[in-house]
Scaffold this motif. Structure first.
Motif, mmCIF file in Angstrom:
data_model
loop_
_atom_site.group_PDB
_atom_site.id
_atom_site.type_symbol
_atom_site.label_atom_id
_atom_site.label_comp_id
_atom_site.label_asym_id
_atom_site.label_seq_id
_atom_site.Cartn_x
_atom_site.Cartn_y
_atom_site.Cartn_z
ATOM 1 N N PHE A 1 0.826 -1.202 0.000
ATOM 2 C CA PHE A 1 0.000 0.000 0.000
ATOM 3 C C PHE A 1 0.865 1.258 0.000
ATOM 4 O O PHE A 1 0.544 2.237 -0.687
ATOM 5 N N GLY A 2 1.968 1.233 0.725
ATOM 6 C CA GLY A 2 2.898 2.361 0.662
ATOM 7 C C GLY A 2 3.443 2.558 -0.735
ATOM 8 O O GLY A 2 3.534 3.694 -1.240
ATOM 9 N N LEU A 3 3.804 1.461 -1.389
ATOM 10 C CA LEU A 3 4.287 1.516 -2.771
ATOM 11 C C LEU A 3 3.206 2.066 -3.699
ATOM 12 O O LEU A 3 3.487 2.875 -4.587
ATOM 13 N N ALA A 4 1.968 1.645 -3.497
ATOM 14 C CA ALA A 4 0.854 2.130 -4.318
ATOM 15 C C ALA A 4 0.723 3.647 -4.222
ATOM 16 O O ALA A 4 0.517 4.334 -5.234
ATOM 17 N N ILE A 5 0.850 4.179 -3.020
ATOM 18 C CA ILE A 5 0.740 5.630 -2.832
ATOM 19 C C ILE A 5 1.867 6.350 -3.575
ATOM 20 O O ILE A 5 1.630 7.373 -4.241
ATOM 21 N N ILE A 6 3.078 5.812 -3.491
ATOM 22 C CA ILE A 6 4.206 6.421 -4.203
ATOM 23 C C ILE A 6 3.967 6.402 -5.707
ATOM 24 O O ILE A 6 4.186 7.400 -6.408
ATOM 25 N N MET B 1 0.326 4.173 -13.394
ATOM 26 C CA MET B 1 -0.991 4.235 -12.748
ATOM 27 C C MET B 1 -1.649 2.854 -12.631
ATOM 28 O O MET B 1 -2.209 2.533 -11.583
ATOM 29 N N VAL B 2 -1.582 2.043 -13.664
ATOM 30 C CA VAL B 2 -2.266 0.749 -13.614
ATOM 31 C C VAL B 2 -1.380 -0.332 -12.995
ATOM 32 O O VAL B 2 -1.766 -0.966 -12.003
ATOM 33 N N ALA B 3 -0.204 -0.552 -13.574
ATOM 34 C CA ALA B 3 0.669 -1.598 -13.046
ATOM 35 C C ALA B 3 1.225 -1.222 -11.679
ATOM 36 O O ALA B 3 1.476 -2.090 -10.842
ATOM 37 N N GLY B 4 1.392 0.070 -11.434
ATOM 38 C CA GLY B 4 1.918 0.515 -10.158
ATOM 39 C C GLY B 4 0.849 0.755 -9.111
ATOM 40 O O GLY B 4 0.676 -0.038 -8.186
ATOM 41 N N TRP B 5 0.104 1.819 -9.267
ATOM 42 C CA TRP B 5 -0.891 2.235 -8.278
ATOM 43 C C TRP B 5 -1.994 1.196 -8.097
ATOM 44 O O TRP B 5 -2.203 0.696 -6.988
ATOM 45 N N ALA C 1 -2.160 -1.594 -4.958
ATOM 46 C CA ALA C 1 -3.259 -1.432 -4.002
ATOM 47 C C ALA C 1 -4.081 -2.721 -3.901
ATOM 48 O O ALA C 1 -4.467 -3.138 -2.795
ATOM 49 N N ILE C 2 -4.322 -3.375 -5.024
ATOM 50 C CA ILE C 2 -5.067 -4.642 -5.001
ATOM 51 C C ILE C 2 -4.283 -5.699 -4.234
ATOM 52 O O ILE C 2 -4.854 -6.422 -3.403
ATOM 53 N N PHE C 3 -2.986 -5.790 -4.481
ATOM 54 C CA PHE C 3 -2.163 -6.741 -3.731
ATOM 55 C C PHE C 3 -2.230 -6.435 -2.235
ATOM 56 O O PHE C 3 -2.358 -7.338 -1.408
ATOM 57 N N ALA C 4 -2.149 -5.146 -1.875
ATOM 58 C CA ALA C 4 -2.196 -4.747 -0.465
ATOM 59 C C ALA C 4 -3.486 -5.211 0.190
ATOM 60 O O ALA C 4 -3.475 -5.786 1.288
ATOM 61 N N SER D 1 11.097 -5.054 -9.867
ATOM 62 C CA SER D 1 10.882 -5.139 -11.321
ATOM 63 C C SER D 1 9.944 -4.036 -11.801
ATOM 64 O O SER D 1 10.150 -3.484 -12.892
ATOM 65 N N GLY D 2 8.940 -3.688 -11.014
ATOM 66 C CA GLY D 2 8.009 -2.629 -11.420
ATOM 67 C C GLY D 2 8.678 -1.272 -11.508
ATOM 68 O O GLY D 2 8.452 -0.519 -12.468
#
Length: 126
Positions: A9-14, A42-46, A50-53, A78-79
Motif C-alpha cells: 500500500f505504501g508503494l501504491a501511494i508512491i 498508474m495501472v501496473a503501479g498504483w 493497491a489490489i495486492f495490499a 521489477s516494477g
C-alpha cells in the motif's frame, strides 16, 4: 495493515503520486510522449499494488508468509525498473530496451508468485 500488505500500500501511494505528477507534467507541456509510462505507473503501479495490499490485508495468514514478502520484493523492484526504463526508452534511448524487457519478465514473475499465493484462497471453502 502489516507485512506485505503495508509495503504494497505504501508503494501504491508512491506510484499514484509519481503517475499524477507525470500526468500533470504532460498536460502542462502539451507533450504526451510519455503516455505509456504514465499508464504503466498508474495501472501496473498504483492499481495493482493497491489490489495486492488489500488481498494480503484480507488474508493475514498469507500476508505473514515468506512468499508474500518474496512477491513484494520481486514486484516492487521489477516494477520500478520497468517504469523508469520505459520512461527512458520513450525518450528515444533504445539502449535501455533490454532492461525494460527483463523488468517486464520480472513483473510477470511477480504476478505468477501472486497467483501462487492467491489461488489456494480461491480453492478453499473458507
Amino acid at each position: 495493515m502489516t507485512g506485505a500488505a503495508r509495503l504494497f500500500f505504501g508503494l501504491a501511494i508512491i506510484y499514484a503520486i509519481c503517475g499524477m505528477a507525470l500526468g500533470i507534467h504532460m498536460a502542462a507541456s502539451h507533450d504526451h510522449i510519455e503516455m505509456p509510462a504514465h499508464a504503466h505507473i498508474m495501472v501496473a503501479g498504483w492499481v495493482m499494488s493497491a489490489i495486492f495490499a488489500f488481498f494480503y490485508h484480507l488474508f493475514p495468514t498469507i500476508n505473514a508468509s515468506r512468499m508474500a514478502m518474496v512477491h513484494f520484493w520481486v514486484q516492487a523492484v521489477s516494477g520500478i525498473v520497468l517504469v523508469v526504463s520505459l520512461y527512458i526508452l520513450l525518450q528515444g534511448n533504445d539502449g535501455v530496451e533490454p532492461v525494460t524487457a527483463l523488468a517486464s519478465i520480472g513483473f510477470l514473475v511477480g504476478m505468477l508468485i501472486f497467483a501462487w499465493n492467491a489461488l489456494p484462497v480461491l480453492r478453499s471453502k473458507v
